[in-house]
Structure formats: C-alpha cells, structure tokens
Design a protein around this motif. Structure first.
Motif, PDB file in Angstrom:
ATOM      1  N   SER A  35      46.090  55.201  45.760  1.00  0.00           N
ATOM      2  CA  SER A  35      47.243  55.192  44.852  1.00  0.00           C
ATOM      3  C   SER A  35      47.987  53.855  44.875  1.00  0.00           C
ATOM      4  CB  SER A  35      48.213  56.313  45.234  1.00  0.00           C
ATOM      5  OG  SER A  35      48.663  56.153  46.575  1.00  0.00           O
ATOM      6  N   THR A  36      47.776  53.043  45.928  1.00  0.00           N
ATOM      7  CA  THR A  36      48.481  51.771  46.044  1.00  0.00           C
ATOM      8  C   THR A  36      47.604  50.570  45.733  1.00  0.00           C
ATOM      9  OG1 THR A  36      47.946  51.484  48.399  1.00  0.00           O
ATOM     10  CG2 THR A  36      49.932  52.769  47.852  1.00  0.00           C
ATOM     11  N   PHE A  37      46.311  50.796  45.497  1.00  0.00           N
ATOM     12  CA  PHE A  37      45.378  49.669  45.372  1.00  0.00           C
ATOM     13  C   PHE A  37      44.286  50.011  44.362  1.00  0.00           C
ATOM     14  CE2 PHE A  37      41.575  47.311  46.929  1.00  0.00           C
ATOM     15  CZ  PHE A  37      42.069  46.023  46.780  1.00  0.00           C
ATOM     16  N   LYS A  38      44.223  49.228  43.272  1.00  0.00           N
ATOM     17  CA  LYS A  38      43.237  49.434  42.226  1.00  0.00           C
ATOM     18  C   LYS A  38      42.461  48.139  41.966  1.00  0.00           C
ATOM     19  CE  LYS A  38      44.563  53.686  41.452  1.00  0.00           C
ATOM     20  NZ  LYS A  38      43.690  54.819  41.833  1.00  0.00           N
ATOM     21  N   VAL A  39      41.198  48.301  41.587  1.00  0.00           N
ATOM     22  CA  VAL A  39      40.316  47.155  41.376  1.00  0.00           C
ATOM     23  C   VAL A  39      39.784  47.161  39.948  1.00  0.00           C
ATOM     24  CG1 VAL A  39      38.171  46.019  42.090  1.00  0.00           C
ATOM     25  CG2 VAL A  39      39.614  47.139  43.803  1.00  0.00           C
ATOM     26  N   GLY A  40      39.827  45.998  39.299  1.00  0.00           N
ATOM     27  CA  GLY A  40      39.221  45.810  37.989  1.00  0.00           C
ATOM     28  C   GLY A  40      38.480  44.483  37.956  1.00  0.00           C
ATOM     29  N   TYR A  41      37.878  44.158  36.793  1.00  0.00           N
ATOM     30  CA  TYR A  41      37.032  42.975  36.687  1.00  0.00           C
ATOM     31  C   TYR A  41      37.263  42.287  35.343  1.00  0.00           C
ATOM     32  CZ  TYR A  41      34.664  45.565  40.372  1.00  0.00           C
ATOM     33  OH  TYR A  41      34.394  46.274  41.517  1.00  0.00           O
ATOM     34  N   PHE A  42      36.930  40.986  35.301  1.00  0.00           N
ATOM     35  CA  PHE A  42      36.873  40.296  34.011  1.00  0.00           C
ATOM     36  C   PHE A  42      35.689  39.352  34.008  1.00  0.00           C
ATOM     37  CE2 PHE A  42      39.200  37.284  36.558  1.00  0.00           C
ATOM     38  CZ  PHE A  42      38.883  36.031  36.058  1.00  0.00           C
ATOM     39  N   TYR A  43      35.207  39.028  32.801  1.00  0.00           N
ATOM     40  CA  TYR A  43      33.935  38.314  32.668  1.00  0.00           C
ATOM     41  C   TYR A  43      33.908  37.610  31.326  1.00  0.00           C
ATOM     42  CZ  TYR A  43      28.786  37.929  32.107  1.00  0.00           C
ATOM     43  OH  TYR A  43      27.498  37.488  31.894  1.00  0.00           O
ATOM     44  N   LEU A  44      33.588  36.301  31.321  1.00  0.00           N
ATOM     45  CA  LEU A  44      33.409  35.574  30.072  1.00  0.00           C
ATOM     46  C   LEU A  44      32.030  35.887  29.504  1.00  0.00           C
ATOM     47  CD1 LEU A  44      35.901  34.036  31.209  1.00  0.00           C
ATOM     48  CD2 LEU A  44      34.949  31.961  30.176  1.00  0.00           C
ATOM     49  N   ASN A  45      32.002  36.598  28.402  1.00  0.00           N
ATOM     50  CA  ASN A  45      30.752  37.037  27.781  1.00  0.00           C
ATOM     51  C   ASN A  45      30.856  36.769  26.291  1.00  0.00           C
ATOM     52  OD1 ASN A  45      28.304  38.212  27.182  1.00  0.00           O
ATOM     53  ND2 ASN A  45      28.937  40.300  27.651  1.00  0.00           N
ATOM     54  N   PHE A  46      30.475  35.565  25.881  1.00  0.00           N
ATOM     55  CA  PHE A  46      30.694  35.085  24.523  1.00  0.00           C
ATOM     56  C   PHE A  46      30.080  36.032  23.492  1.00  0.00           C
ATOM     57  CE2 PHE A  46      29.559  31.938  21.062  1.00  0.00           C
ATOM     58  CZ  PHE A  46      30.853  31.818  20.592  1.00  0.00           C
ATOM     59  N   ARG A  65      37.700  49.472  33.259  1.00  0.00           N
ATOM     60  CA  ARG A  65      38.184  48.549  34.290  1.00  0.00           C
ATOM     61  C   ARG A  65      37.436  47.215  34.239  1.00  0.00           C
ATOM     62  NH1 ARG A  65      36.994  49.647  39.208  1.00  0.00           N
ATOM     63  NH2 ARG A  65      35.424  51.276  38.871  1.00  0.00           N
ATOM     64  N   PHE A  66      36.704  46.980  33.165  1.00  0.00           N
ATOM     65  CA  PHE A  66      35.895  45.760  33.049  1.00  0.00           C
ATOM     66  C   PHE A  66      36.259  45.081  31.741  1.00  0.00           C
ATOM     67  CE2 PHE A  66      32.295  42.989  32.556  1.00  0.00           C
ATOM     68  CZ  PHE A  66      31.851  42.742  33.845  1.00  0.00           C
ATOM     69  N   HIS A  67      36.986  43.955  31.840  1.00  0.00           N
ATOM     70  CA  HIS A  67      37.496  43.236  30.673  1.00  0.00           C
ATOM     71  C   HIS A  67      36.577  42.069  30.341  1.00  0.00           C
ATOM     72  CE1 HIS A  67      40.402  41.565  27.869  1.00  0.00           C
ATOM     73  NE2 HIS A  67      40.351  40.413  28.512  1.00  0.00           N
ATOM     74  N   GLN A  68      36.055  42.038  29.119  1.00  0.00           N
ATOM     75  CA  GLN A  68      35.173  40.958  28.688  1.00  0.00           C
ATOM     76  C   GLN A  68      35.917  40.005  27.747  1.00  0.00           C
ATOM     77  OE1 GLN A  68      30.900  41.955  28.077  1.00  0.00           O
ATOM     78  NE2 GLN A  68      31.633  44.060  27.939  1.00  0.00           N
ATOM     79  N   ILE A  69      35.834  38.714  28.062  1.00  0.00           N
ATOM     80  CA  ILE A  69      36.427  37.670  27.234  1.00  0.00           C
ATOM     81  C   ILE A  69      35.327  37.120  26.341  1.00  0.00           C
ATOM     82  CG2 ILE A  69      37.584  35.430  27.255  1.00  0.00           C
ATOM     83  CD1 ILE A  69      38.646  36.248  30.066  1.00  0.00           C
ATOM     84  N   PRO A  88      44.536  28.528  29.275  1.00  0.00           N
ATOM     85  CA  PRO A  88      44.681  29.659  30.202  1.00  0.00           C
ATOM     86  C   PRO A  88      44.143  30.948  29.593  1.00  0.00           C
ATOM     87  CG  PRO A  88      46.813  29.026  29.282  1.00  0.00           C
ATOM     88  CD  PRO A  88      45.833  27.981  28.856  1.00  0.00           C
ATOM     89  N   LEU A  89      43.575  31.775  30.436  1.00  0.00           N
ATOM     90  CA  LEU A  89      42.991  33.044  30.004  1.00  0.00           C
ATOM     91  C   LEU A  89      44.048  34.143  29.999  1.00  0.00           C
ATOM     92  CD1 LEU A  89      39.720  32.972  32.146  1.00  0.00           C
ATOM     93  CD2 LEU A  89      39.953  32.339  29.734  1.00  0.00           C
ATOM     94  N   LEU A  90      44.006  34.957  28.967  1.00  0.00           N
ATOM     95  CA  LEU A  90      44.876  36.127  28.904  1.00  0.00           C
ATOM     96  C   LEU A  90      44.110  37.322  29.454  1.00  0.00           C
ATOM     97  CD1 LEU A  90      47.516  37.490  28.092  1.00  0.00           C
ATOM     98  CD2 LEU A  90      46.554  37.835  25.798  1.00  0.00           C
ATOM     99  N   LEU A  91      44.494  37.776  30.627  1.00  0.00           N
ATOM    100  CA  LEU A  91      43.828  38.891  31.296  1.00  0.00           C
ATOM    101  C   LEU A  91      44.734  40.115  31.302  1.00  0.00           C
ATOM    102  CD1 LEU A  91      42.403  37.044  34.443  1.00  0.00           C
ATOM    103  CD2 LEU A  91      41.289  37.415  32.242  1.00  0.00           C
ATOM    104  N   PRO A  92      44.171  41.281  31.558  1.00  0.00           N
ATOM    105  CA  PRO A  92      45.022  42.454  31.763  1.00  0.00           C
ATOM    106  C   PRO A  92      46.009  42.199  32.902  1.00  0.00           C
ATOM    107  CG  PRO A  92      42.727  43.099  31.546  1.00  0.00           C
ATOM    108  CD  PRO A  92      42.739  41.609  31.628  1.00  0.00           C
ATOM    109  N   MET A 108      47.147  32.894  31.931  1.00  0.00           N
ATOM    110  CA  MET A 108      48.350  32.958  31.129  1.00  0.00           C
ATOM    111  C   MET A 108      49.435  33.772  31.844  1.00  0.00           C
ATOM    112  SD  MET A 108      48.563  33.830  27.061  1.00  0.00           S
ATOM    113  CE  MET A 108      47.276  32.615  26.757  1.00  0.00           C
ATOM    114  N   ARG A 109      49.028  34.875  32.478  1.00  0.00           N
ATOM    115  CA  ARG A 109      49.991  35.686  33.216  1.00  0.00           C
ATOM    116  C   ARG A 109      50.225  35.092  34.600  1.00  0.00           C
ATOM    117  NH1 ARG A 109      50.701  40.378  30.265  1.00  0.00           N
ATOM    118  NH2 ARG A 109      48.916  41.090  29.023  1.00  0.00           N
ATOM    119  N   ARG A 110      51.318  35.462  35.233  1.00  0.00           N
ATOM    120  CA  ARG A 110      51.695  34.868  36.506  1.00  0.00           C
ATOM    121  C   ARG A 110      51.211  35.722  37.677  1.00  0.00           C
ATOM    122  NH1 ARG A 110      57.813  32.720  35.909  1.00  0.00           N
ATOM    123  NH2 ARG A 110      57.147  31.473  37.707  1.00  0.00           N
ATOM    124  N   SER A 111      49.932  36.048  37.668  1.00  0.00           N
ATOM    125  CA  SER A 111      49.334  36.762  38.789  1.00  0.00           C
ATOM    126  C   SER A 111      49.108  35.787  39.942  1.00  0.00           C
ATOM    127  CB  SER A 111      47.989  37.369  38.374  1.00  0.00           C
ATOM    128  OG  SER A 111      48.125  38.213  37.256  1.00  0.00           O
TER     129      SER A 111
END
Length: 380
Positions: A35-46, A65-69, A88-92, A108-111
């Motif tokens: 409940s305190t820790f979640k995992v997701g992914y992102f990937y540049l896939n033209f 949970r898998f974000h494709q750019i 800069p990349l805009l991610l979830p 883009m976000r301040r993660s």
C-alpha cells in the motif's frame, strides 16, 4: 510512494548483463509492492513499432503500469541527451524515477531521480572502454552522477571508485550486491554434454571462461595460463572461451589462432544463447577469470553458484564476490596456471571449493537487494 523504472534495458534484443540485472531488479521490486510502494515503467517506443518482448513489460502494460513514449525514437533522444539539448519527458506522476544504465534523462515533472552506476571504468581505465562508448559515458554518465538524487552502486568496490573518481558524497550512494538469478541454473535447464558436442563442438572436459572477448577481460593471460599447464592436463581438458567477440580483439585472436595451430585445444564458441549458459556452467570442470577491471563479476558468482572450483585474479571486486570460495592468483599467466594446476591435481581441494562456492552464492539475494533499495527510496 510510486517508482517509475526506465524499461529500455528490459526490452533490449540480445540482452547482456545490464539487461538481465535490470529485469531481475524489477522483478524483485515488483514483489515489494504494497500500500506504500508501487512500481511502474516507461519506455521510448517510437510510434509503438516495437512489440513488447518481455513478460514483465507485458504484465505491467495490461495493468496500466507501462507508459510508452511514442513521439521520438530512443536512438535520436539519446543523441540529444548526449549534447544536453534533449526536451524533458512528460511521464506519469511519480515520486522517484530509476534509470538502470548509467544515464539520466531530463524530466518535466519534479520527481526525484536515481541512477544505477555499474562501474567507472570509463574514468579509471579508459583504455579498456570502446571508444564510441567512452565518449558517451564520459559526458553523460558523469553528468548523471552529479544530477542524481540517489546513486545505486553494484558493489562496495564500485562505491569507492565513484567517490574517488567524482568526489560525490557517500551519503548520496546506496550500495547493493548482484545476486545470481537462480531459477535458470536449476538442473532441468541443463541440456547436457550432447548439446555442447553437437552445437559447440566441445567433446572433452573443459576449463571455462565466460564473457565478451575484449581487452578489459585480459584473456591473453587466460590463454597463456592454459598453455602453461602440463601436457597431460591439456590433453584431458579443453579451454573454452565462451562469449561474443568484442572490440579491439586482433591481438587476442592472433594469439588464439597461433596456439590452436600449435595443437592447443582452445575453443571459442562465440555468443552463447542465454538458454545454453546453464549447460556451459553446469558441465564445466573448472572456471577461470582474469579481468583487469570489473564493476562486480557476475560470471564468477554464477560459477560459484554452480559449484565450479574457480580461479580468479586477485582484484578487490573479485574478493568481494568470491570471499574464501575460490583460489586467488596474481595477474600473470604463470600464477594463474599454478592455481589451476592445484585444482586439477587436488580433488579434495576442488570438492571443498565447490561446497564453499555454493555457500558463498547463497549469501546474495534479490530479496535483500530490493528491500535495501525500497527502504532507501522511502527514507529519502
């Protein structure tokens, strides 16, 4: 807390060490979700042109949970990163973004940003790094070390090297060790000597070295050590240098061909499929590793996991991996040959080291690694 992992290493065709490491780490972190820790992914896939190859990616995609750019090819984006002009990349939304392979991308976000540094050979021993990679790492990896909120180091040795080479604060680094992915090494995945004979022309017991054939591996020492063994032993055992041919290998290739023409039984099977790696390890009589420089030394730990009596050159990172579970040699052919001879001629010693190797490998675990990283991310 939400963590995003840059997933290109997981999706790489023809994966190598960093790719497998990223997948194993991701699987470990997946197991730590609560409940305190979640995992997701992102990937540049033209334009979404590449179908996802990894089951971990596919499962995360189905779970949203898998974000494709899709608007820029990764190769072009990497060049823009190199010249420090990448948009800069805009991610979830996420609290942390983990970059598994030396470099950070602008966001883009301040993660908060974490980067995994596998070694700093590009700073300490640039002569052992391929030129096209050296230029990139010098600029991008060094910049990423400075910009990261957290650096993940794969060994105590690498941590000390990062601090020495860059002056970064130790407080900024979390140190892990890389365990063996044990499941693929189970007995049912051993295809046996028939596979080795038919596909790789290996017909005798053998001394194994495994890794890309490149200058950093110091394989000339391995070859000369084998050739220095008594003829009776060389008639019994082949030397197998398993791994793809890398860069700047003319000197090594010439040496191998010369020794083969003189009758020395040296086999270079080239790249071996991941599915065959277990067979190579489980059927080896002995293992030898003579690298000038490594960030960790996974082949040594894999050999120990399989109970293969091993000889390693005495460098700090191999000591960190092997402990008392292998024989140590100075970095010259005669010293390595002497230790190999000790193993071959002393079955009791070989058996003792076989047991010690399995015990040593069991001290490394992905559960420990993933928990260490999770807690550090939560604490920061």
């Amino acid at each position: 807390m939400k963590l995003l992992i840059e997933a290109s290493p997981i999706e790489q065709n023809n994966p190598t060490g960093v790719n497998y490491f990223t997948e194993w780490l991701a699987r470990g972190l997946e197991q730590k979700q609560d409940s305190t820790f979640k995992v997701g992914y992102f990937y540049l896939n033209f334009l979404g042109r590449k179908p996802l190859r990894n089951e971990l990616s596919k499962t995360a995609f189905l779970g949203n949970r898998f974000h494709q750019i899709r608007y820029i090819p990764q190769r072009i984006y990497a060049k823009l990163v190199y010249y420090n002009v990448a948009p800069p990349l805009l991610l979830p939304k996420s609290d942390w973004v983990l970059f598994p392979n030396f470099y950070i991308w602008p966001l883009m976000r301040r993660s908060k940003r974490a980067v995994i540094i596998h070694d700093v050979g590009y700073l300490r021993f640039p002569e052992y790094v391929e030129r096209k990679n050296l230029k990139f790492l010098r600029r991008v990896a060094s910049r990423s070390i400075k910009k990261a909120d957290l650096i993940v180091s794969n060994s105590q040795f690498t941590t000390s090297e990062i601090i020495s080479a860059t002056g970064v604060s130790p407080k900024k680094i979390v140190t892990i060790s890389i365990p063996v992915d044990t499941e693929p090494f189970e007995k049912q995945y051993d295809k046996g000597r028939t596979r080795l004979k038919k596909r790789y022309k290996i017909t005798k017991p053998y001394i194994l070295s495994l890794g890309t054939l490149e200058p950093r591996k110091n394989l000339e020492t391995t070859v000369l050590a084998y050739c220095d063994l008594p003829k009776k032993i060389r008639n019994t055992y082949s030397l197998v240098l398993a791994g793809k041919w890398g860069w700047d290998i003319d000197t090594l290739r010439d040496l191998i061909q010369k020794k083969q023409s003189e009758g020395f039984d040296i086999i270079t099977p080239g790249h071996i499929d991941y599915d065959d790696k277990t067979t190579f390890f489980r059927n080896a009589s002995f293992f030898v590793i003579t690298s000038y420089y490594e960030g960790f030394g996974m082949p040594l730990l894999e050999a120990l996991h399989c109970g293969i009596p091993s000889v390693a050159v005495d460098i700090p990172v191999f000591r960190e991996v092997g402990g008392d579970a292998c024989l140590w040699a100075a970095r010259d052919a005669k010293a390595v040959a002497s230790q190999l001879l000790s193993l071959v001629t002393d079955p009791a010693l070989a058996k003792k080291l076989s047991r010690a190797g399995r015990q040593r490998s069991s001290e490394f675990s992905w559960e420990k690694v993933s928990e260490t990283i999770k807690q550090r991310l939560l604490d920061d």
